[in-house]
Design an enzyme around this catalytic site. Sequence first.
Site, PDB file in Angstrom:
ATOM      1  N   LYS A   1      49.807  29.248 -57.367  1.00 15.89           N
ATOM      2  CA  LYS A   1      50.054  28.046 -56.576  1.00 15.89           C
ATOM      3  C   LYS A   1      51.127  27.231 -57.292  1.00 15.89           C
ATOM      4  CE  LYS A   1      47.457  24.163 -54.520  1.00 15.89           C
ATOM      5  NZ  LYS A   1      46.097  23.585 -54.390  1.00 15.89           N
ATOM      6  N   SER A  48      44.488  22.962 -49.840  1.00 14.65           N
ATOM      7  CA  SER A  48      45.921  23.000 -50.055  1.00 14.65           C
ATOM      8  C   SER A  48      46.415  24.321 -50.638  1.00 14.65           C
ATOM      9  CB  SER A  48      46.322  21.856 -50.988  1.00 14.65           C
ATOM     10  OG  SER A  48      45.691  21.998 -52.253  1.00 14.65           O
ATOM     11  N   SER A  62      39.991  22.809 -51.951  1.00 17.95           N
ATOM     12  CA  SER A  62      41.293  23.436 -51.696  1.00 17.95           C
ATOM     13  C   SER A  62      41.426  24.880 -52.143  1.00 17.95           C
ATOM     14  CB  SER A  62      42.406  22.602 -52.339  1.00 17.95           C
ATOM     15  OG  SER A  62      42.581  21.400 -51.638  1.00 17.95           O
TER      16      SER A  62
END
Length: 471
Positions: free
Chosen positions: A74, A149, A173
């Site tokens: 990420k 996210s 997330s």
Amino acid sequence: MYTVSKLTEMLKSKKISSVEITKEYLGQIEKKDKEIGAFLLITKDEAIESAKRADKLIAKGEGTELTGIPFALKDNMCTKGITTTCASKMLEDFIPAYDAFVVEKLNNLNTVLLGKLNMDEFAMGSSNENSYYQITRNPRNLERVPGGSSGGSAASVAAGMTPFSLGSDTGGSIRQPASFCGVVGVKPTYGSVSRNGLIAFASSLDQIGPLTQTVKDSAIILNAISGHDKNDSTSRVHNYPDYTKNLEKGAKGLKIAIPKEYLEGAISDEVKNAIINAAKEYEKLGATIKEVSMPSLKLALPAYYVISSAEASSNLSRFDGIRYGYRTDEYETIDDLYKKTRSEGFGQEVKRRIMLGAFTLSAGYYDAYYKKAIGVRDLIKQEFDDIFANSDAIISPVAPTTAYKIGQKTKNPLEMYMGDIYSVPINIAGLPAISLPCGQDTDGLPIGMQLIGNMFTESLLFQIANAYELR
């Protein structure tokens, strides 16, 4: 799609090389990511060189369990010499001078970084539609969101573009996109994985964790990234176990609680039934299921958004156009520089949360909002403690629905926030939780269930999750 454990086995037996594996995954990225949009950056040349080094170590018998295994990150975890953007215009040219602690640990095991993954800007969002650069699509249905996210992290694993990825979880997330994309996602105990090098959203809630295809793979990756970090003041000193050790022990004799509030409200019938059926499967495996109550659940969401927005407001104040990051081209005064830089550099959702956080921390409102939210945090933690006094784990939904259509909730942020109702209490209390697939809806979209444990009971959660996965 090969699992991490299978790839490790193939590398050790010399059936395949790391270079071959890496080229295969790079080929999958080139083939699939044009329509999915999970990657913001592909580190092709660096990956091939890392794979060559890994093959040399394996040939000499010096490899570890993860040597030569590709992965993706990420894009809110710092990578030395490689752009780290947080999917924001504010950091589009930011190149860190150091690696995040988790990246350093994986580098020391000679893994292979394939690239950086798309996310909601500064990890603020539940659909991956808040990225400055692109929208990521759900590999199970390209018209649907992958969740957020860590949507890029979940989508990349679900699409077979990487055997594992790392995401961050502030209020769900990792778990929610894992549920939406049909993969396994783990939010570890707060402090068990260092946040050093993770660009902060809400410091008391953020936690890094793995996304994988199987429970065993998640246990392997958590082994690699957990541990004390002297450079992170929130990192916990603990005797971290081998999370793979008890995987085969099953669920017989365990007590699993199911809070009645988790099956009430706006939850869809298909998700509710999938969780009830999963609980029945655990009974067949020898576990005892009992209903409990968490009255404070209704308070968790407003408390979370007050705490997380307040911390975000503080953390993001450093992005001012002076030291690093985006700076506006035209300004007259220093105040003008600040205003224009932050107005132009941050997206709408980030600005919304900064404003909310600044308001709740302002004079006259601190006691009414922030102080109250901290009190709710203590209440939620106590309720979890009461349940775990007589239960080994909790089973619940991850989200009230399956993946919704892209654009469906962008005009109503409150509706999107409500999707975090089942995941935020875990972050508030600092507990570990795992999301794993437990069915599909009538559209063929994955449904995830959540297993929640007391602090530092990840080994037990993996054991319980593995029993369901292998049933």
